[in-house]
Design a protein around this motif. Sequence first.
Motif, PDB file in Angstrom:
ATOM      1  N   ALA A 129       0.881  -1.201  -0.210  1.00  0.00           N
ATOM      2  CA  ALA A 129      -0.110   0.001  -0.008  1.00  0.00           C
ATOM      3  C   ALA A 129       0.737   1.187   0.109  1.00  0.00           C
ATOM      4  O   ALA A 129       0.493   2.289  -0.339  1.00  0.00           O
ATOM      5  CB  ALA A 129      -1.049   0.143   1.290  1.00  0.00           C
ATOM      6  N   THR A 130       2.218   1.165   0.437  1.00  0.00           N
ATOM      7  CA  THR A 130       2.993   2.627   0.448  1.00  0.00           C
ATOM      8  C   THR A 130       3.981   2.409  -0.678  1.00  0.00           C
ATOM      9  O   THR A 130       4.932   3.070  -0.755  1.00  0.00           O
ATOM     10  CB  THR A 130       3.839   2.339   1.843  1.00  0.00           C
ATOM     11  N   ALA A 131       3.910   1.385  -1.409  1.00  0.00           N
ATOM     12  CA  ALA A 131       5.200   1.348  -2.753  1.00  0.00           C
ATOM     13  C   ALA A 131       4.855   2.393  -3.599  1.00  0.00           C
ATOM     14  O   ALA A 131       3.681   2.756  -4.107  1.00  0.00           O
ATOM     15  CB  ALA A 131       4.718  -0.112  -3.449  1.00  0.00           C
ATOM     16  N   THR A 132       5.745   2.948  -3.980  1.00  0.00           N
ATOM     17  CA  THR A 132       5.935   3.968  -5.145  1.00  0.00           C
ATOM     18  C   THR A 132       6.641   3.967  -6.072  1.00  0.00           C
ATOM     19  O   THR A 132       6.782   4.600  -7.140  1.00  0.00           O
ATOM     20  CB  THR A 132       6.334   5.485  -4.395  1.00  0.00           C
ATOM     21  N   ASP A 133       7.623   2.727  -6.090  1.00  0.00           N
ATOM     22  CA  ASP A 133       8.510   2.587  -7.193  1.00  0.00           C
ATOM     23  C   ASP A 133       8.655   1.323  -7.968  1.00  0.00           C
ATOM     24  O   ASP A 133       8.063   1.106  -9.022  1.00  0.00           O
ATOM     25  CB  ASP A 133      10.110   2.759  -6.519  1.00  0.00           C
ATOM     26  N   GLU A 134       9.000  -0.117  -7.294  1.00  0.00           N
ATOM     27  CA  GLU A 134       8.724  -1.239  -7.928  1.00  0.00           C
ATOM     28  C   GLU A 134       8.587  -2.318  -7.009  1.00  0.00           C
ATOM     29  O   GLU A 134       9.074  -2.353  -5.772  1.00  0.00           O
ATOM     30  CB  GLU A 134      10.106  -1.296  -8.755  1.00  0.00           C
ATOM     31  N   ILE A 135       7.776  -3.298  -7.486  1.00  0.00           N
ATOM     32  CA  ILE A 135       7.690  -4.575  -6.725  1.00  0.00           C
ATOM     33  C   ILE A 135       8.307  -5.663  -7.364  1.00  0.00           C
ATOM     34  O   ILE A 135       7.763  -5.834  -8.723  1.00  0.00           O
ATOM     35  CB  ILE A 135       6.265  -4.783  -6.565  1.00  0.00           C
ATOM     36  N   LEU A 136       9.232  -6.527  -6.946  1.00  0.00           N
ATOM     37  CA  LEU A 136       9.727  -7.517  -7.773  1.00  0.00           C
ATOM     38  C   LEU A 136       9.464  -8.814  -6.961  1.00  0.00           C
ATOM     39  O   LEU A 136       9.341  -8.887  -5.889  1.00  0.00           O
ATOM     40  CB  LEU A 136      11.222  -7.442  -7.532  1.00  0.00           C
ATOM     41  N   GLY A 163       2.034   4.765  -8.553  1.00  0.00           N
ATOM     42  CA  GLY A 163       3.026   5.006  -9.737  1.00  0.00           C
ATOM     43  C   GLY A 163       4.155   3.817  -9.601  1.00  0.00           C
ATOM     44  O   GLY A 163       5.164   3.845 -10.280  1.00  0.00           O
ATOM     45  N   ALA A 164       3.786   2.598  -9.018  1.00  0.00           N
ATOM     46  CA  ALA A 164       4.799   1.683  -8.951  1.00  0.00           C
ATOM     47  C   ALA A 164       4.766   0.749 -10.078  1.00  0.00           C
ATOM     48  O   ALA A 164       3.742   0.683 -10.776  1.00  0.00           O
ATOM     49  CB  ALA A 164       4.736   0.534  -7.547  1.00  0.00           C
TER      50      ALA A 164
END
Length: 342
Positions: A129-136, A163-164
């Motif tokens: 819920a707080t991710a703003t860049d990238e999830i791998l 925006g992730a």
Amino acid sequence: MGSNEGRSGHHPHAPTELCEPALRLYEKALRAGRIARQDLADAPCLTELALLHPDPWDDTWMRPVPPSAALANLLQPVSREIDERLRLATALSRSLFPLTAVAHDDPNLAITVLEGVPAIQASLNEATATATDEILTAQPGSDRPAGTLREALANAHTAIRRGARIRHIYQHPARYSSTVRDYLSQVPAQHLHVRTTELTVERLIIIDRAVAYIPGSADRSTALRISHPALVSYLTQVYEVLWAQAVPLAENHQTTAPNAPVTAVQLGIARLLAEGHVDDVVARKMGISVRTCRSHIAKLMQTLGATSRTHLGALLVESGIVEATAAEHSLRSVPLRPNDGP
């Protein structure tokens, strides 16, 4: 304040409450501007809460205190308690906040053990819920439960709104999974990149390169949440190596051996068989069931025209799929099963 017990017609209640008789009498007093003292025998809480005061001109009457004034008076102790607790919270924060940097450098405090699927999922949801860049993510296996993918889809949409971007690594058999395809169809393609690989490490999830999750037990009922920068950086490098070696989902990944039209899954199975692994181990490493694994082996034998496991090893070497020494040794050592041929 006195006790309410033992008074005629008055039922005991909390000292900060008004009983129904008291409320009715208070309303009557407000409307009339006064109330006879003798009428209050069954509602002593009115005077105990200072909602009435004696009439200065006539002791037989009581006059009501306006509700706003009464409320302000009654809330004074509560306001004082809240103020004291806020001061305490501020003092503790000023004292302990400078020490958070020290704790952050301690790897023992940067690894949290999460026990149980609900606790793991709750932590993942919070981090996503707080991710703003990238999830791998690296997801072993060829299929995932529909419920798990629904949760993943909700998290993906949350991250994308912030925006992730998302990258997934699956194993090759996932290309044929209807649940995985359904999940991928519901995520905007411009925010999602997927690759598949023959073999992968255990489950790995990295969020914003700041926090990582890995299994803490073989059955994945326990997970480790890692926030130590050095450990997260190392796991991210591992992921990038896997990503570089994986095949984009858009590519139709087949073997390029001209005389052996073998799929990527069958190619992986052949290599593992050549290393000497039994069917159960091959299936686990490939992320497929044992039954599916044996079905692929049967198709390999049919495709190459093998009449036995030993013959299969020779044909795999002849086609260039596996190296000679490993195949000839290991495939001969694998016991025949009823459907393996003569």
